[in-house]
Design a protein around this motif. Structure first.
Motif, PDB file in Angstrom:
ATOM      1  N   ARG A  17       0.869  -1.182   0.000  1.00 32.10           N
ATOM      2  CA  ARG A  17       0.000   0.000   0.000  1.00 32.10           C
ATOM      3  C   ARG A  17       0.902   1.226   0.000  1.00 32.10           C
ATOM      4  N   GLN A  29       2.793  -0.335   4.027  1.00 33.22           N
ATOM      5  CA  GLN A  29       2.784  -1.717   4.500  1.00 33.22           C
ATOM      6  C   GLN A  29       2.696  -2.673   3.319  1.00 33.22           C
ATOM      7  N   GLY A  32       1.217  -6.285   6.409  1.00 30.37           N
ATOM      8  CA  GLY A  32       0.469  -5.757   7.553  1.00 30.37           C
ATOM      9  C   GLY A  32       1.426  -5.260   8.614  1.00 30.37           C
ATOM     10  N   VAL A  33       1.078  -4.157   9.257  1.00 29.52           N
ATOM     11  CA  VAL A  33       2.020  -3.497  10.164  1.00 29.52           C
ATOM     12  C   VAL A  33       2.460  -4.424  11.299  1.00 29.52           C
ATOM     13  N   ILE A  34       1.522  -5.154  11.880  1.00 33.08           N
ATOM     14  CA  ILE A  34       1.868  -5.967  13.055  1.00 33.08           C
ATOM     15  C   ILE A  34       2.783  -7.129  12.648  1.00 33.08           C
ATOM     16  N   ALA A  35       2.424  -7.826  11.560  1.00 32.71           N
ATOM     17  CA  ALA A  35       3.263  -8.947  11.103  1.00 32.71           C
ATOM     18  C   ALA A  35       4.662  -8.451  10.740  1.00 32.71           C
ATOM     19  N   GLY A 229       4.828   1.990   8.121  1.00 37.59           N
ATOM     20  CA  GLY A 229       3.984   1.788   9.300  1.00 37.59           C
ATOM     21  C   GLY A 229       4.745   1.106  10.414  1.00 37.59           C
ATOM     22  N   ASP A 232       7.619   3.035  11.964  1.00 38.87           N
ATOM     23  CA  ASP A 232       7.221   3.973  13.005  1.00 38.87           C
ATOM     24  C   ASP A 232       6.953   3.276  14.347  1.00 38.87           C
ATOM     25  N   MET A 319      -0.565   1.648  19.212  1.00 38.95           N
ATOM     26  CA  MET A 319      -0.704   0.394  19.938  1.00 38.95           C
ATOM     27  C   MET A 319       0.577  -0.379  19.681  1.00 38.95           C
TER      28      MET A 319
ATOM     29  N   GLY B  36      -6.275  -1.732   7.630  1.00 39.40           N
ATOM     30  CA  GLY B  36      -5.118  -2.491   8.107  1.00 39.40           C
ATOM     31  C   GLY B  36      -5.433  -3.116   9.452  1.00 39.40           C
ATOM     32  N   ASP B  37      -4.384  -3.526  10.175  1.00 38.92           N
ATOM     33  CA  ASP B  37      -4.566  -4.270  11.427  1.00 38.92           C
ATOM     34  C   ASP B  37      -5.397  -3.470  12.434  1.00 38.92           C
ATOM     35  N   VAL B  39      -6.706  -2.650  15.974  1.00 37.86           N
ATOM     36  CA  VAL B  39      -6.136  -2.887  17.303  1.00 37.86           C
ATOM     37  C   VAL B  39      -7.025  -2.383  18.441  1.00 37.86           C
ATOM     38  N   SER B  61      -6.922   1.307  13.722  1.00 40.91           N
ATOM     39  CA  SER B  61      -5.837   0.431  13.283  1.00 40.91           C
ATOM     40  C   SER B  61      -4.547   0.955  13.905  1.00 40.91           C
ATOM     41  N   VAL B  62      -3.434   0.293  13.597  1.00 46.32           N
ATOM     42  CA  VAL B  62      -2.168   0.768  14.154  1.00 46.32           C
ATOM     43  C   VAL B  62      -1.970   2.241  13.811  1.00 46.32           C
ATOM     44  N   LYS B  63      -2.317   2.604  12.570  1.00 44.41           N
ATOM     45  CA  LYS B  63      -1.989   3.947  12.110  1.00 44.41           C
ATOM     46  C   LYS B  63      -3.132   4.949  12.133  1.00 44.41           C
TER      47      LYS B  63
END
Lengths: 362, 127
Positions: A17, A29, A32-35, A229, A232, A319, B36-37, B39, B61-63
């Motif tokens: 993206r 990303q 995905g940001v978390i992965a 993402g 950061d 988060m 996106g994810d 949270v 989401s995270v962002k």
């Protein structure tokens, strides 16, 4: 028209993206940001950071000029060493934070933030013109370099497959000039994630080759491409400052958490006098880490309270993918900034409980 | 992109499944992908009365922080109690486990207020 890096086509092929990041068309990303975040913490990640700027300083008076220009003590650098530093305006506000590479006594390279390249170069030119430096030349070499960051516990193992350079011999915040996948590369043991790893500088024409070689070498090690993402969230967990958030022309290095690279005992540098005055009078606000003790996600510009009194403002928040709890950096009025202080964060129309905690967060 | 023929959709990318005067509401597969994810989720209290288009919660989401808007008017009679602990259900199962609230309809939605799957496909094709 957005600026692009030499890897733009690859990002699109990977289905990233893309976003406008300070005038650059950059991947925010891929998977995905978390992965991506967790891959960097547990295996490895590859970041296209070719948008960062490189400004070269050469000449016999280079060190004298850099000492005046930057807050850290560049005289401590030896050849092959890197230093985290900053440039300040005369009033003590921050022009930019940067890494400074010493190749030789008369040859240095500044790595600066992408969105600040033109501003930084203009400022460096102005300082040069106003000083008495008979032998200094300044060149914006941002277009001469592509840059990748390879970060994570598996970074050494991956890079070792593609270079003859002895990576173990490169200590933290040092660099070597060698080859990666056959291309001339500056291999720097630095990064912005808090993990082991490297930043690699090379000619833009080599970017696709080196990217593909690293991705192939890294596949068995769990290497993933990483977007802005996760860059950061990774830096935030380690309390690394981001220009425009923790640092700006309105925030001094003493406030923004980089007093440790601000050498007020140096004979002189631009911004030193107001910073000394600020220190003597008492720094009015401090950068602290906040951790939510109730559910919620802190975000930039949210107010921070003790009781009903507003005592500060969030500069970055998210988060935390590692901790699965809301974390933030915030500028807090001095006197209210000690670790363990219970605060609340104004999230929409509610005050949500948080605590000032030790940093880094992880 | 998973767009389900049996559902209705709002222009704000919520989906609606109406059964026996109760509308189950969630966010579309398109919306969860764009976010996106996920949270964090903030949902209204049971008993809250909503008018169409009213903000009734937040998905983060995270962002990014995104408001969610009531696609229909009525009273909140149930909320997905699992979401605060497992907000990623919105990503993994937007039309099943990731539902947000159930709203007891005040009136049947007016004609044209919600899109069918075909109209929604056309709507997101423009974005």
């Amino acid at each position: 028209m957005l600026k692009t890096t030499p890897l733009n086509k690859i990002h699109r092929q990977l289905g990233a993206r893309m976003v406008d990041f300070g005038g650059w068309d950059m991947p925010v990303q891929y998977s995905g940001v978390i992965a991506e975040h967790l891959a960097v913490r547990t295996a490895a990640g590859l970041f296209d950071v070719s948008h960062m700027g490189e400004i070269e300083v050469r000449g016999a008076d280079a060190l004298a000029y850099i000492q005046q220009l930057t807050t850290n003590d560049a005289s401590k650098l030896s050849d092959g060493q890197v230093q985290y530093s900053a440039m300040c305006y005369k009033n003590g506000g921050v022009v930019d934070d940067l890494t400074l590479y010493r190749f030789a006594a008369d040859h240095y390279l500044f790595c600066v933030n992408a969105s600040n390249i033109e501003k930084d170069f203009a400022w460096m030119q102005e300082v040069l013109n106003n000083g008495e430096y008979t032998d200094v030349s300044l060149t914006n070499r941002s277009d001469s370099f592509a840059q990748l960051a390879l970060q994570g516990p598996r970074a050494d193992a991956i890079l070792a497959k593609l270079t003859d350079t002895d990576l173990e011999a490169i200590e933290y915040y040092r660099f070597a000039e060698g080859e990666v996948a056959g291309a001339a590369t500056i291999i720097s043991r630095t990064g912005y994630t808090g993990e082991a790893g490297f930043e690699l500088y090379f000619a833009p024409e080599q970017a696709e080759t080196i990217w593909q070689a690293l991705m192939e070498a890294g596949a068995p090690e769990g290497l993933l491409p990483i977007g802005l993402g996760a860059r950061d969230t990774l830096r935030l967990e380690k309390k690394y400052a981001l220009y425009g958030h923790e640092l700006s022309s309105q925030i001094t290095p003493l406030e923004g958490g980089i007093a440790w690279i601000t050498k007020l005992d140096k004979p002189s540098f631009i911004g030193k006098e107001p910073l000394c005055q600020m220190k003597n009078a008492g720094v009015p606000r401090r950068l602290v880490g906040l951790r939510m003790t109730e559910p919620g996600v802190p975000r930039e510009h949210y107010p921070v309270f003790i009781g009903d009194q507003e005592v500060g403002i969030v500069t970055s928040g998210t988060m935390s993918p590692s901790l699965r709890v809301g974390i933030a950096l915030a500028l807090i009025s001095t006197g209210h900034h000690s670790i363990g202080t219970e605060v609340s964060i104004g999230i929409r129309n509610r005050q949500v409980a948080a605590e000032i905690v030790k940093t880094p967060f992880v | 992109m998973d767009i389900r023929n049996e559902l209705k959709y709002s222009k704000d990318h919520e989906w609606v499944r109406i059964e026996d005067g109760i509308a189950t509401v969630g966010i579309s597969d398109f919306a969860q992908q764009a976010l996106g994810d996920v949270v964090f989720v903030e949902l209204p209290e049971i008993g809250t009365t909503l008018s169409t288009g009213q903000t009734f919660g937040v998905v983060e989401s995270v962002k990014a922080v995104s408001d969610i808007y009531a696609p229909v008017a009525g009273e909140v009679v149930s909320i997905n109690e699992e979401l605060p602990d497992t907000p990623d259900q919105i990503n993994s199962s937007p039309y099943e486990d990731g539902w947000l609230v159930k709203i007891k309809l005040a009136d049947s939605p007016a004609d044209g207020e919600l899109m069918d799957a075909e109209a929604y496909r056309a709507c997101i094709a423009e974005q």
